[in-house]
Design a protein around this motif. Sequence first.
Motif, PDB file in Angstrom:
ATOM      1  N   SER A 115       0.831  -1.213   0.000  1.00  0.00           N
ATOM      2  CA  SER A 115       0.000   0.000   0.000  1.00  0.00           C
ATOM      3  C   SER A 115       0.861   1.257   0.000  1.00  0.00           C
ATOM      4  N   TRP A 119       1.242   3.998  -3.034  1.00  0.00           N
ATOM      5  CA  TRP A 119       0.990   5.426  -2.786  1.00  0.00           C
ATOM      6  C   TRP A 119       2.218   6.262  -3.138  1.00  0.00           C
ATOM      7  N   SER A 122       2.388   6.587  -6.872  1.00  0.00           N
ATOM      8  CA  SER A 122       1.372   7.524  -7.325  1.00  0.00           C
ATOM      9  C   SER A 122       1.824   8.968  -7.118  1.00  0.00           C
ATOM     10  N   ARG A 123       2.360   9.258  -5.946  1.00  0.00           N
ATOM     11  CA  ARG A 123       2.823  10.627  -5.666  1.00  0.00           C
ATOM     12  C   ARG A 123       4.035  11.000  -6.516  1.00  0.00           C
ATOM     13  N   ASN A 156      -2.957   6.265 -11.920  1.00  0.00           N
ATOM     14  CA  ASN A 156      -3.211   5.872 -10.529  1.00  0.00           C
ATOM     15  C   ASN A 156      -4.056   4.598 -10.457  1.00  0.00           C
TER      16      ASN A 156
END
Length: 376
Positions: A115, A119, A122-123, A156
Amino acid sequence: MIMTVIIEYFTNLFQFDEAAQKGIITFGLQLLIFLVFVLLSLLIGRYTPFLARLIIQRFSPKQVASIYGNLITPIEDLFRITGTLILVSISLNFLVNYTGIYRFLNFFIDLAVISSFAWLCSRLFRQFVRFYGIDLVRKLGRQVDELLLVFETIANVIIGFIAVLAFAQSQQVNLVGLLASLGIGGLAIAFAAQKTLEQLLGTCVLYLDRPFIPGEYIRLPSGLFGRVESIGLRSTKIRTAAKSTLMIVPNSIMANLEIENVTRGKKVMVLLYLDFLKQLEDSEQALVEQVVKESTDALFGIDPGSTKISLFPKEGSDGIRARVTFFILGSSENSIELRKRLLELANETITNKLSNYGIEFTVQEPTIYVESPVTI
């Protein structure tokens, strides 16, 4: 007599043979080593951004400052969390011989690692698009618009899908077989609950596209105007402005309506100050106004014709200060952030053009943004 029996019972209960004692000692040592490495992971994980900087410096030594500052600095905390979790996951191998404990901890640690890594990706992708994707699109001669945000959303979704597959693989779950079995049963359910599934699909569309969120004021084609109370699994609840009653509309209908979002009908006023080192002649002032207006009006999302330039003496010096005001438009926070990034590029364009004409100036930092919401 009774006390003697009790003592003998507990003595026999906690008597272990030599092999069992060695097993307990071995388990205790490995557990202690695991806890020590977890502690080291918490300490070393704090330096994950520093390690990332070394990697960038190794492969791109000339651009390390800009790459690190643009991509990693804004998300250093996320780098630390991901790095720490990865080290903790590696430390878990000391308990691999103890299947029960290992599987119990491995489930939660793998979930946390995958997870956080998803994330982080994605960032990182978002930062890359903001600082390098925009330049790439402009070099290709394309207009930078909302399509860039759509591409970011698609990326995403792909990252999230890959994360789900990775977690299923780590837990040895046959995701393909599971989906196939669910598909057979789901087909029968789809016919029996077609309306309900249609509403659930509408909910997914609303959450992905986000034409409105709770707390915003919207107007429907029927004339209904009110505040969005909540978006549920089946319906959207709207508090009407006049009667203060609650209107409940199925999400399948909301996903197909033309909705006027009043709350997002706002402008953000930008105040930009340019300090010139000397007094400007009339021709130079006209040139400054022309360059600034051309550079801002060419940006996507700038309110056309809203650019205004005011020149006045700068206090405490012989120079002159120019105050540039204009409005940027956006339907969401992401679109506003995209336009702010475009504005930074426009500042560079203004600097380069005026420098070519021999006009030197400095830009006062930071740029001031003032929200101008619509009065309801």
